[in-house]
Design a protein around this motif. Structure first.
Motif, PDB file in Angstrom:
ATOM      1  N   ARG A  76     -12.301  -7.045  10.387  1.00 25.47           N
ATOM      2  CA  ARG A  76     -13.736  -6.815  10.205  1.00 25.47           C
ATOM      3  C   ARG A  76     -14.398  -8.064   9.631  1.00 25.47           C
ATOM      4  N   ARG A  80     -19.146  -7.235   5.828  1.00 21.22           N
ATOM      5  CA  ARG A  80     -19.345  -5.778   5.912  1.00 21.22           C
ATOM      6  C   ARG A  80     -18.983  -5.100   4.602  1.00 21.22           C
ATOM      7  N   ASP A 332     -14.624  -5.056  13.905  1.00 20.14           N
ATOM      8  CA  ASP A 332     -15.492  -5.997  14.618  1.00 20.14           C
ATOM      9  C   ASP A 332     -14.696  -6.834  15.614  1.00 20.14           C
ATOM     10  N   TRP A 418     -27.070  -7.961  13.636  1.00 26.51           N
ATOM     11  CA  TRP A 418     -25.716  -7.981  13.052  1.00 26.51           C
ATOM     12  C   TRP A 418     -25.791  -7.900  11.532  1.00 26.51           C
TER      13      TRP A 418
END
Ligand code: CA
Length: 436
Positions: A76, A80, A332, A418
């Motif tokens: 990821r 995040r 991701d 994003w």
């Protein structure tokens, strides 16, 4: 009937591949033979590249050590979950958040033997150490850098190893030992060298070998790189010797680009022809040597220019191992296998994204919109958004932002979308650029 089909599927099931992820530290983009380096031979890395596919637009999701490793371990973008900067100091509570599930945890649940050798840099507290994050064995150190000769702080499990070997040699030896211990079962080995990160220390024998390099810094860097290449050679030789090389998926990356702030290389690295340094969102900070090898499954000798990123390693490894992740994983990264074996000719990603404090970037196709720290080039503060076309301008020298305002707007809005999925950094101790 059911039994028959069960037996057929059992007989036809390929054995689970071993997975080896090798990481170099602060390597210059230019400093490997397969990128054209002339003064430092890297025969084993070259052989690894020739045995598989190397990505010439391979990236990492951060411009320095710890955030990149957080992305690698989770698949990821580390923004995040707030792991945007290096945790401060060698102690303290900061590190890879415990709610994040790691690659070794996922593989361990699928009966893989999991081992780590090298630099951790994802948290020093008891709960954050490698043995609590999925690794069945650990030899290495917890912080971001280490002396290459002083054994203090080199751990085997949770205790001082007391090992006096040159550190890179010790890591090679321990990696081979791990493979020997687990060669009969599927294993995951994470081999994270601190070479070629400072301190600049090499053994006399290898320094002699590079006596032809007049610059002492570059000579020491060459000796350190050569030690890492030798250690990787030992790992590759062991896999061959045990005849498991054909069933082993290997990744190689550097965790970020070479530190060349203000045009002065901190460790002797060169990122040419890329512009920029470790700690910047310019290509020199985030584009790295990137190899994937799996003989017989991934074509050999291929150079692939499609942009990929180190957060792809987790989904690729899990797909190879036949391990599902579930929708809640919110990965991701992308499973690269269909791209590597030729089934999918498209780009694995619509775009790649970076955020590092006020620095940020997006790469979409050949276009890159970037705000970078100008202090790394003797300027002050973070630049305005600049637009480059990497196809014609890999060195990010011609800013096209004035000429192509529509492209700037489109990339900015993609980056904003994003970024809406990111969180405030959990800590920001190194938000300002430190010296190294
Ligand atoms: Ca690094």
């Amino acid at each position: 009937m059911l039994l028959v089909s069960f037996l057929i599927s059992l007989a036809g099931a390929a054995p689970k591949p071993n997975i080896v992820v090798i990481v170099g530290d602060d390597m210059g983009y230019a400093d490997v033979g397969f990128h054209g380096c002339k003064d430092i031979p890297t025969p084993h890395l070259n052989a690894l590249a020739a045995s598989g596919t190397r990505f010439s637009s391979g990236y990492v999701s951060g411009p320095y050590c710890s955030p990149t490793r957080a992305g690698l371990m989770t698949g990821r973008y580390q923004q995040r979950f707030g792991h945007e900067f290096n945790p401060s100091g060698n102690a303290g509570k900061n590190g890879l958040p415990l709610k994040e599930k790691t690659l070794p945890q996922r593989l361990k649940n699928a009966d893989y033997a999991t081992g780590m050798v090298g630099k951790w840099h994802l948290g020093n507290s008891d709960a954050m150490q490698p043995d609590q994050r999925g690794f069945g064995s650990f030899f290495g150190f917890l912080g971001g850098a280490h002396d290459y000769f002083n054994p203090a702080g080199i751990l085997r499990g949770n205790t001082q190893a007391g090992d006096r070997s040159y550190l890179t040699d010790a890591f090679g030896r321990e990696a081979v030992k791990f493979i020997d211990n687990h060669k009969k079962n599927p294993f995951f080995l994470y081999l994270a060298f601190n070479a070629v990160h400072t301190p600049l220390q090499a053994d006399e024998k290898r320094l002699q070998q590079f006596s032809g390099i007049a610059n002492k810094q570059r000579r020491t860097y060459a000796a350190m790189m050569s030690a890492m290449d030798d250690a990787i050679g030992k790992v590759l030789a062991k896999l061959k010797e045990e005849k498991i090389d054909g069933n082993t998926l290997i990744f190689f990356i550097s965790d970020n680009g070479g530190p060349t702030m203000n045009g002065v290389s901190v460790n002797g690295a060169s990122n040419l022809p890329l512009r920029g340094s470790k700690r910047t969102t310019l290509e020199g900070g985030v584009r790295v040597p990137f190899i994937v090898s799996w003989p017989g499954k991934i074509p050999a000798g291929v150079v692939d220019d499609r942009p990929v990123i180190q957060i792809d390693i987790l989904p690729t490894a899990l797909a190879a191992a036949g391990v599902g992740v579930g929708e809640k994983a919110h990965l991701d990264g992308v499973n690269l296998l269909p791209y590597l074996d030729g089934r999918n000719k498209e780009a694995p990603h619509d775009a790649l994204y970076w955020r590092f404090g006020k620095q940020n970037a997006i790469r979409q196709g050949d276009w890159k919109l970037v705000r970078y720290d100008e202090a790394a080039e003797g300027g002050k503060g973070v630049s305005p958004a600049r637009l480059y076309n990497l196809k014609n301008d890999i060195g990010e020298s011609k800013d096209l932002s004035q000429a192509q305002p529509d492209k700037v707007r489109q990339l900015q809005s993609a980056w904003d979308r994003w970024n809406a999925g990111n969180v405030t950094p959990l800590w920001s101790a190194e938000a300002k650029l430190p010296k190294n």
